[in-house]
Design a protein around this motif. Structure first.
Motif, PDB file in Angstrom:
ATOM      1  N   CYS A   3     -40.307  86.182   3.995  1.00 23.67           N
ATOM      2  CA  CYS A   3     -41.214  86.301   5.139  1.00 23.67           C
ATOM      3  C   CYS A   3     -41.063  85.062   6.020  1.00 23.67           C
ATOM      4  CB  CYS A   3     -42.641  86.390   4.591  1.00 23.67           C
ATOM      5  SG  CYS A   3     -43.924  86.464   5.849  1.00 23.67           S
ATOM      6  N   THR A   9     -43.363  83.377   7.011  1.00 23.36           N
ATOM      7  CA  THR A   9     -44.301  82.404   6.434  1.00 23.36           C
ATOM      8  C   THR A   9     -43.579  81.483   5.441  1.00 23.36           C
ATOM      9  OG1 THR A   9     -46.184  83.861   6.746  1.00 23.36           O
ATOM     10  CG2 THR A   9     -46.397  82.200   5.017  1.00 23.36           C
ATOM     11  N   HIS A  19     -43.713  85.868  -1.508  1.00 22.51           N
ATOM     12  CA  HIS A  19     -44.959  86.608  -1.716  1.00 22.51           C
ATOM     13  C   HIS A  19     -44.784  88.091  -1.358  1.00 22.51           C
ATOM     14  CE1 HIS A  19     -46.180  85.011   2.534  1.00 22.51           C
ATOM     15  NE2 HIS A  19     -45.433  86.090   2.631  1.00 22.51           N
ATOM     16  N   GLU A  20     -43.561  88.560  -1.579  1.00 21.66           N
ATOM     17  CA  GLU A  20     -43.302  89.991  -1.356  1.00 21.66           C
ATOM     18  C   GLU A  20     -42.523  90.511  -2.565  1.00 21.66           C
ATOM     19  OE1 GLU A  20     -43.246  90.173   3.524  1.00 21.66           O
ATOM     20  OE2 GLU A  20     -41.328  90.334   2.496  1.00 21.66           O
ATOM     21  N   CYS A  46     -49.477  88.158  -1.294  1.00 20.14           N
ATOM     22  CA  CYS A  46     -49.762  86.755  -0.964  1.00 20.14           C
ATOM     23  C   CYS A  46     -50.816  86.118  -1.860  1.00 20.14           C
ATOM     24  CB  CYS A  46     -50.235  86.670   0.486  1.00 20.14           C
ATOM     25  SG  CYS A  46     -49.028  87.312   1.643  1.00 20.14           S
ATOM     26  N   CYS A  98     -46.674  92.126   2.257  1.00 20.94           N
ATOM     27  CA  CYS A  98     -47.091  91.157   3.282  1.00 20.94           C
ATOM     28  C   CYS A  98     -46.874  91.764   4.664  1.00 20.94           C
ATOM     29  CB  CYS A  98     -46.357  89.834   3.129  1.00 20.94           C
ATOM     30  SG  CYS A  98     -46.845  88.694   4.424  1.00 20.94           S
ATOM     31  N   ARG A 158     -35.853  92.449   7.476  1.00 16.03           N
ATOM     32  CA  ARG A 158     -36.352  91.706   6.328  1.00 16.03           C
ATOM     33  C   ARG A 158     -35.202  91.442   5.371  1.00 16.03           C
ATOM     34  NH1 ARG A 158     -40.620  89.024   7.392  1.00 16.03           N
ATOM     35  NH2 ARG A 158     -42.492  89.406   6.165  1.00 16.03           N
TER      36      ARG A 158
HETATM   37 ZN    ZN Z   1     -45.559  86.985   4.407  1.00 13.55          ZN
END
Ligand code: ZN
Ligand code: NDP
Length: 384
Positions: A65, A67, A87-88, A113, A186, A369
């Motif tokens: 991500c 993030t 976090h995915e 997350c 996410c 992604r």
């Molecule tokens: Zn994310």
């Protein structure tokens, strides 16, 4: 003499207890960065033991991500290193605590997350664990102290396994396309949730600003809810994809002519932009009572400012932020996505290409992604 024996017994029990606790920690291996300028390196560590309400997952895939890029590069301030982001996640349940009800060994589960929250504040009770009101109560999947486990720093999903409270894992059917499941936790939920709480419905005009990992999910959900969708991005190469995913219009915001004539158009605009921009540009395109929901989180030095005078002059239009979504809603989103075949467009990469993927994300050449194949943790990278 008797006292001394009791003392030895205590020492023995304490030492034994510690050894037992250490033995039950879970060995893990993954990829970590060791400084904000650094590159990813193989890293071994341990995770807390599988508690009564926890599950242990053998991870299959983990998405990357934007993030993760912000965290790794310290865009929002000082971060703890070594850092294992991610976090995915999706994986197979290989152990369950004795009070676990939702999962059995052999099931598939996805984690996003959060890995825990206080469970008793108003927001947790409402199933909005992402807004847990207890200080330190919501535990992010990586780079934060885990107040439920002695404040150890959490490690995310760029790794071979995960230990998580069963409440924070979402059920995944075994025939789901696993390489596309992680990003739903996410990119999926962060866009699904605001489209739900703004009650997007058939015929609504919806704008999606920033057509990357989050944005391309937002477009697919909004189209599935029956909205007429316009995409705003800076990257001309995304025009065809946006239209192919069901958007009726693509606006390149770097081309002033394309931005004209859109005042008072949208009931909802979702901004996923991770860079500096002027939110009033989007408020200006809202209908009266329209809503701009901001989910993008640019680096602190690039955080957009909101001109409140312009907001007043433009009249009654709403601006709010939103974070991911609660666990019940994440399960709803997972089921909805699978039922309607709404998935991220992914490029699956081996672990040794994480640095390269980060560069593409930074330069705007990622589509859409990157997902790490965690089996490759056991493989030898090819010689350069
Ligand atoms: Zn994310
Ligand atoms: P991506 O990098 O995949 O996508 C961002 C997209 O926005 C890219 O297409 C990018 O184009 C485009 N963009 C950049 N600048 C502008 C601009 N000025 N106007 C319009 N479009 C622009 O990022 P993600 O989708 O993974 O994440 C987006 C943001 O959301 C990040 O800041 C992330 O931290 C945040 N986030 C927030 C969450 C929450 O709970 N609120 C959860 C998850 C993520 P280009 O690639 O050409 O630069």
């Amino acid at each position: 003499m008797r006292n001394r024996n009791i003392l030895w017994l205590l020492v023995f029990l304490l030492a034994g207890g510690t050894l037992w606790a250490e033995e039950t920690r879970i060995p893990a291996k993954g990829y970590a960065v060791f400084s904000k300028e650094g590159s990813f390196q193989p890293y071994t560590f341990t995770r807390h033991a599988v508690g009564e309400e926890d599950i242990l997952l053998d991870l299959l895939y983990c998405g990357i991500c934007h993030t993760d890029l912000h965290f790794v590069r310290g865009d929002w301030g000082e971060e703890p290193y070594p850092m294992v982001p991610g976090h995915e996640m999706v994986g197979k349940v290989v152990r369950v605590g004795k009070k676990v009800k939702k999962f059995q060994v052999g099931d598939y589960a996805a984690v996003g997350c959060m890995v825990n929250s206080c469970g008793h504040c108003g927001m947790c009770q409402r199933g909005e664990e992402q807004y847990c009101e207890t200080p330190g109560g919501r535990i992010l999947s990586y780079a934060v102290p885990d107040t439920f486990h002695g404040n150890e720093i959490t490690c995310g999903g760029y790794a071979n396994n995960m230990v998580v409270s069963e409440k924070f894992a979402v059920k995944v059917p075994q025939d789901a396309p696993m390489e596309k499941i992680g990003p739903l936790m996410c990119a999926g939920i962060t866009t699904y949730s605001p489209l739900k709480f703004t009650r997007v419905k058939k015929g609504d005009k919806v704008g999606v600003a920033g057509f990357g990992g989050l944005g391309h999910m937002a477009v697919q959900y909004a189209v599935a809810f029956g909205a007429e969708v316009t995409v705003f991005d800076v990257n001309e190469s995304k025009r065809q994809d946006a239209l192919a995913m069901g958007a009726t219009k693509f606006v390149n915001v770097r081309n002033p002519e394309e931005c004209q004539g859109l005042e008072h158009t949208f009931r909802v605009i979702l901004s996923t932009i991770p860079a500096k921009y002027d939110p009033i540009f989007y408020v200006n395109m809202l209908q009266t009572d329209g809503e701009l929901v901001i989910v993008g989180l640019p680096a602190t030095e690039n955080t957009p400012m909101l001109n409140t005078a312009a907001l007043v002059i433009l009249g009654r239009r709403h601006v709010c932020g939103s974070q991911i979504g609660g666990i019940a809603e994440s399960q709803e989103m997972m089921d909805f996505s699978i039922k309607h075949g709404i998935y991220p467009h992914v490029e699956v990469i081996p672990v040794w290409k994480i640095d390269e993927a980060f560069e593409h994300l930074q330069n705007g050449t990622a589509k859409y992604r990157y997902v790490i194949d965690l089996k490759t943790l056991d493989q030898t990278p090819p010689k350069k």
